[in-house]
Design a protein around this motif. Structure first.
Motif, short mmCIF file in Angstrom:
data_model
loop_
_atom_site.label_atom_id
_atom_site.label_comp_id
_atom_site.label_asym_id
_atom_site.label_seq_id
_atom_site.Cartn_x
_atom_site.Cartn_y
_atom_site.Cartn_z
N UNK A 6 0.81 -1.22 0.00
CA UNK A 6 0.00 0.00 0.00
C UNK A 6 0.84 1.27 0.00
N UNK A 7 2.06 1.20 0.51
CA UNK A 7 2.91 2.38 0.57
C UNK A 7 3.80 2.55 -0.66
N UNK A 8 3.82 1.57 -1.55
CA UNK A 8 4.64 1.67 -2.76
C UNK A 8 3.99 2.63 -3.75
N UNK A 9 4.82 3.28 -4.56
CA UNK A 9 4.33 4.17 -5.61
C UNK A 9 4.72 3.58 -6.96
N UNK A 10 3.73 3.09 -7.69
CA UNK A 10 3.96 2.47 -8.99
C UNK A 10 3.23 3.29 -10.04
N UNK A 11 3.97 3.84 -10.98
CA UNK A 11 3.34 4.63 -12.03
C UNK A 11 2.38 3.76 -12.83
N UNK A 12 1.20 4.26 -13.12
CA UNK A 12 0.22 3.44 -13.85
C UNK A 12 0.67 3.03 -15.25
N UNK A 13 1.68 3.69 -15.78
CA UNK A 13 2.18 3.32 -17.11
C UNK A 13 3.22 2.20 -17.06
N UNK A 14 3.73 1.89 -15.87
CA UNK A 14 4.68 0.78 -15.73
C UNK A 14 3.99 -0.54 -16.07
N UNK A 15 4.76 -1.49 -16.61
CA UNK A 15 4.21 -2.79 -16.99
C UNK A 15 4.80 -3.86 -16.08
N UNK A 16 3.97 -4.36 -15.18
CA UNK A 16 4.38 -5.38 -14.22
C UNK A 16 3.57 -6.64 -14.44
N UNK A 17 4.26 -7.78 -14.51
CA UNK A 17 3.54 -9.05 -14.58
C UNK A 17 2.67 -9.21 -13.34
N UNK A 18 1.61 -9.97 -13.47
CA UNK A 18 0.66 -10.14 -12.37
C UNK A 18 1.25 -10.83 -11.16
N UNK A 19 2.40 -11.51 -11.32
CA UNK A 19 3.02 -12.21 -10.20
C UNK A 19 4.13 -11.42 -9.52
N UNK A 20 4.38 -10.19 -9.96
CA UNK A 20 5.43 -9.36 -9.37
C UNK A 20 5.03 -8.93 -7.96
N UNK A 21 6.02 -8.90 -7.05
CA UNK A 21 5.81 -8.44 -5.68
C UNK A 21 6.59 -7.14 -5.49
N UNK A 22 5.93 -6.11 -4.98
CA UNK A 22 6.56 -4.82 -4.74
C UNK A 22 6.43 -4.48 -3.27
N UNK A 23 7.58 -4.28 -2.60
CA UNK A 23 7.60 -4.07 -1.16
C UNK A 23 7.28 -2.65 -0.74
N UNK A 24 7.27 -2.42 0.57
CA UNK A 24 6.91 -1.11 1.13
C UNK A 24 7.82 0.02 0.64
N UNK A 25 7.20 1.16 0.32
CA UNK A 25 7.90 2.40 -0.01
C UNK A 25 8.77 2.30 -1.27
N UNK A 26 8.59 1.27 -2.06
CA UNK A 26 9.29 1.20 -3.35
C UNK A 26 8.70 2.21 -4.32
N UNK A 27 9.52 2.62 -5.28
CA UNK A 27 9.09 3.58 -6.30
C UNK A 27 9.42 3.00 -7.68
N UNK A 28 8.40 2.90 -8.53
CA UNK A 28 8.59 2.32 -9.86
C UNK A 28 8.08 3.31 -10.90
N UNK A 29 8.97 3.66 -11.85
CA UNK A 29 8.68 4.72 -12.81
C UNK A 29 7.86 4.26 -14.01
N UNK A 30 7.52 5.20 -14.89
CA UNK A 30 6.57 4.93 -15.97
C UNK A 30 7.09 4.07 -17.10
N UNK A 31 8.42 4.01 -17.29
CA UNK A 31 8.97 3.26 -18.42
C UNK A 31 9.61 1.94 -17.97
#
Length: 260
Positions: A6-31
């Protein structure tokens, strides 16, 4: 569904497979694109035009896909491409490439990258490599498959490290390291063939014999490099032709001179 804290920030334009795990306070950019079953640890920053394959594990606080630390970089669009099954520990930094080469920093598959490792712009890291804590690879460094780089080692820009080589602890690497060799000390020098590593990879006795003969010709007989290369070619047909070819190809592309 992708497991994003819930605390991670993932840009909606990023492409993540449905099985990816993103931990707390992570930041993932648009490209950013991330493949199946990859885990992004807490406080990681994944930015830039970065493509990450499957089954990777990034531990906390790493900065992946960051801008090149190159004063001539003019914010051109460049890339970082990471393969599969890599383990990247805490506080590592991987830069994107520059247009001085193809504009891509490349990391292969099945690598073990310990804490505080830096991969600068345009680095090419092969497969099955081990980089110990604090190893720093400057721009345009190329590392062959199965190489091991010791902790707190600095590798000068444009240096090539050959496949199956081993670089000792706290080394200063300013020249190319030939495949299969162990280098150590200050000033750096070739100590022996990396026999322990080669035996672990099930090299046959015939291959080991040829590699040891190449070591002797190149580093123990006071031959010029051209003389050694000519003698190495005479070893063909003894069961190590693929190793001879790998060595000759490496020497052909060596630009900074060899650690001797």
């Amino acid at each position: 569904m992708t497991q994003i804290h819930a605390t991670a920030l993932v840009d909606p334009r990023a492409e993540l497979d449905s099985s990816v795990v993103v931990g707390p306070y992570a930041l993932i950019g648009p490209e950013v694109r991330i493949g199946a079953r990859t885990v992004i640890g807490s406080h990681c920053v994944i930015e830039g035009r970065t493509t990450i394959g499957c089954d990777n594990r990034f531990h906390s606080h790493s900065s992946i896909g960051c801008m090149p630390q190159d004063m001539s970089h003019g914010n051109e669009v460049t890339e970082l491409v990471v393969g599969d099954r890599n383990t990247v520990f805490q506080y590592c930094t991987f830069s994107t490439g520059t247009h001085k080469e193809e504009g891509i920093t490349r990391v292969g598959s099945d690598n073990w990258v310990m804490a505080y490792v830096h991969l600068a712009h345009d680095v090419v890291l092969g497969d099955h490599c081990v980089l110990a804590n604090g190893a720093t690879l400057a721009g345009h460094v190329h590392v062959g498959d199965w190489a091991v780089i010791g902790g707190l080692t600095g590798v000068h820009q444009f240096v090539h490290i050959g496949a199956h080589a081993m670089v000792g602890f706290q080394a200063h690497v300013s020249q190319d390291v030939a495949p299969y060799m162990t280098v150590d000390g200050n000033p750096l020098s070739v100590r022996a063939v990396n026999l322990t590593g080669l035996k672990r990879r099930d090299f046959t006795p015939a291959r080991l014999t040829v590699i040891r003969q190449m070591h002797k010709l190149m580093f123990r007989q006071s031959l010029t490099l051209e003389q050694a290369r000519a003698e190495i070619d005479t070893l063909r047909g003894q069961g190590g032709d693929e190793d001879i070819q790998l060595m000759q190809d490496f020497l052909t592309h060596s630009k900074r001179g060899l650690v001797r």
